[in-house]
Design an enzyme around this catalytic site. Structure first.
Site, mmCIF file in Angstrom:
data_model
loop_
_atom_site.group_PDB
_atom_site.id
_atom_site.type_symbol
_atom_site.label_atom_id
_atom_site.label_comp_id
_atom_site.label_asym_id
_atom_site.label_seq_id
_atom_site.Cartn_x
_atom_site.Cartn_y
_atom_site.Cartn_z
ATOM 1 N N ASP A 119 35.478 4.989 -9.535
ATOM 2 C CA ASP A 119 36.734 4.730 -10.224
ATOM 3 C C ASP A 119 37.872 4.769 -9.202
ATOM 4 O OD1 ASP A 119 37.090 7.397 -9.649
ATOM 5 O OD2 ASP A 119 36.812 8.092 -11.705
ATOM 6 N N CYS A 122 38.079 7.467 -6.413
ATOM 7 C CA CYS A 122 36.864 7.504 -5.606
ATOM 8 C C CYS A 122 37.075 8.138 -4.232
ATOM 9 C CB CYS A 122 36.322 6.077 -5.457
ATOM 10 S SG CYS A 122 34.751 5.975 -4.597
ATOM 11 N N HIS A 334 35.491 1.321 -2.613
ATOM 12 C CA HIS A 334 34.579 2.341 -3.122
ATOM 13 C C HIS A 334 33.943 3.070 -1.944
ATOM 14 C CE1 HIS A 334 34.740 -0.725 -6.396
ATOM 15 N NE2 HIS A 334 34.969 0.376 -7.085
#
Length: 342
Positions: A119, A122, A334
């Site tokens: 999300d 992260c 990410h």
């Protein structure tokens, strides 16, 4: 007299025998009934034990699945096995990624990886998990002041009323309640950081981190506390630069040179408020994060393989005594946690 006594004895024996003969069927029935009840009770207890054992096993599996589902940082897995699952096929990108992961495995000794929930928290999640799981203590500047008082300090000493526009991830515009919420977030950060960093056993620290990073409410308080401390550092640097006081690290010159963060308010509105909601950490914020935590964040940027930007440090200027932590990203959005094993 002797014969008479013998006759009485025989009569008494015969009477007892007759009585036993009459009573025995009833006693036998009661004994059989008792044995049947005992056998039935034992059978019932066995069935109950089996049922309870199955129920406990099911409940344990349910809790384990729920725990794993709630984990925001997964257990470590083999790096090349992870790569094989994630990058199947013969597309150009898949072939390139498999090559990069083999490079990490053989040349950089990264043998395992911990996946991090992807999300908008992260990067913060990956960094804080590293810090907590390694038992890294508070940075030196935090040890010199009470971080619980930072919200009130900015409000009353520096008159930063505009902090009421601070957003807690997807929760926006809290208003005057913002300072109370910020204090609770900082309390959560300080309490958990103090407790975990005080544990010497690595496995015990790992278990504590798994519990903490599966508690969504507590976890998000940690991130919001770090966001606010980032804002505090920016406000402090801005005031020092404005008043010409002391040396200010170069990262703040980079930060204030951006049109979107020319002052603390614009930094909060354009970079901190979206964090956790619609955006993650950008490179300048990663530098700021490393600076305030006093750690060197080394990131393997797989999308920059075979370039000078494949490995980067946040910040580039760091002290030798700072701890080094590692992150891995495939797309600069990410982040995962690589585990080096030599």
């Amino acid at each position: 007299m002797e014969v008479h006594g013998r006759i009485e004895e025989q009569s008494w024996t015969a009477a007892v025998a007759r009585s036993l003969h009459l009573v025995w069927p009833a006693v036998k029935g009661l004994l059989m009934l008792g044995m049947s009840c005992l056998i039935a009770a034992l059978w019932y207890c066995r069935r109950l034990y089996t049922y309870l054992a199955q129920l406990l096993k099911w409940w344990s599996r349910y809790l384990q699945k729920k725990f794993i589902k709630n984990l925001s940082v997964m257990a470590e897995v083999d790096l090349l096995g992870y790569c094989a699952r994630e990058w199947k096929g013969e597309t150009k990108q898949a072939i390139q990624m498999r090559k990069v992961y083999e490079e990490l495995f053989w040349r950089h000794h990264i043998k395992y990886i911990r996946q991090v929930r992807g999300d908008h928290y992260c990067a913060l999640r990956a960094v804080l998990f590293w810090v907590f799981s390694q038992g890294i203590s508070f940075p030196s500047w935090m040890k010199e002041r009470d971080i619980l008082k930072l919200p009130e300090k900015l409000l009353y000493s520096q008159g930063c009323n505009w902090i009421q526009q601070y957003s807690f991830g997807p929760e926006r515009y809290t208003g005057s309640n913002v300072f109370g919420k910020l204090r609770k977030c900082i309390e959560t950060l300080k309490a958990n950081w103090t407790e975990i960093s005080g544990v010497k056993d690595k496995d015990e620290r790992g278990n504590m981190c798994n519990i903490l990073f599966s508690d969504e409410s507590k976890e998000y308080k940690l991130y919001e506390a770090i966001k606010f401390i980032m804002l505090y550092q920016v406000i402090e640097a801005y005031e020092q630069m404005k008043n010409g006081q002391g040396h200010v690290p170069r990262l703040f010159s980079l930060l204030f040179a951006r049109d979107t963060s020319s002052d603390p308010l614009s930094f909060m509105m354009n970079h901190l408020n979206p964090l956790g909601d619609t955006g993650g950490l950008q490179q300048v914020e990663m530098i700021l994060l490393g600076y305030l935590l006093e750690v060197k964040i080394r990131v393997y940027r797989l999308c920059k393989f075979n370039t000078e930007e494949f490995q980067v440090n946040y910040p580039e200027e760091y002290h030798r005594e700072w701890h080094e932590i590692y992150l891995l990203t495939e797309d600069d959005h990410h982040y995962h946690i690589p585990i080096i094993s030599i």
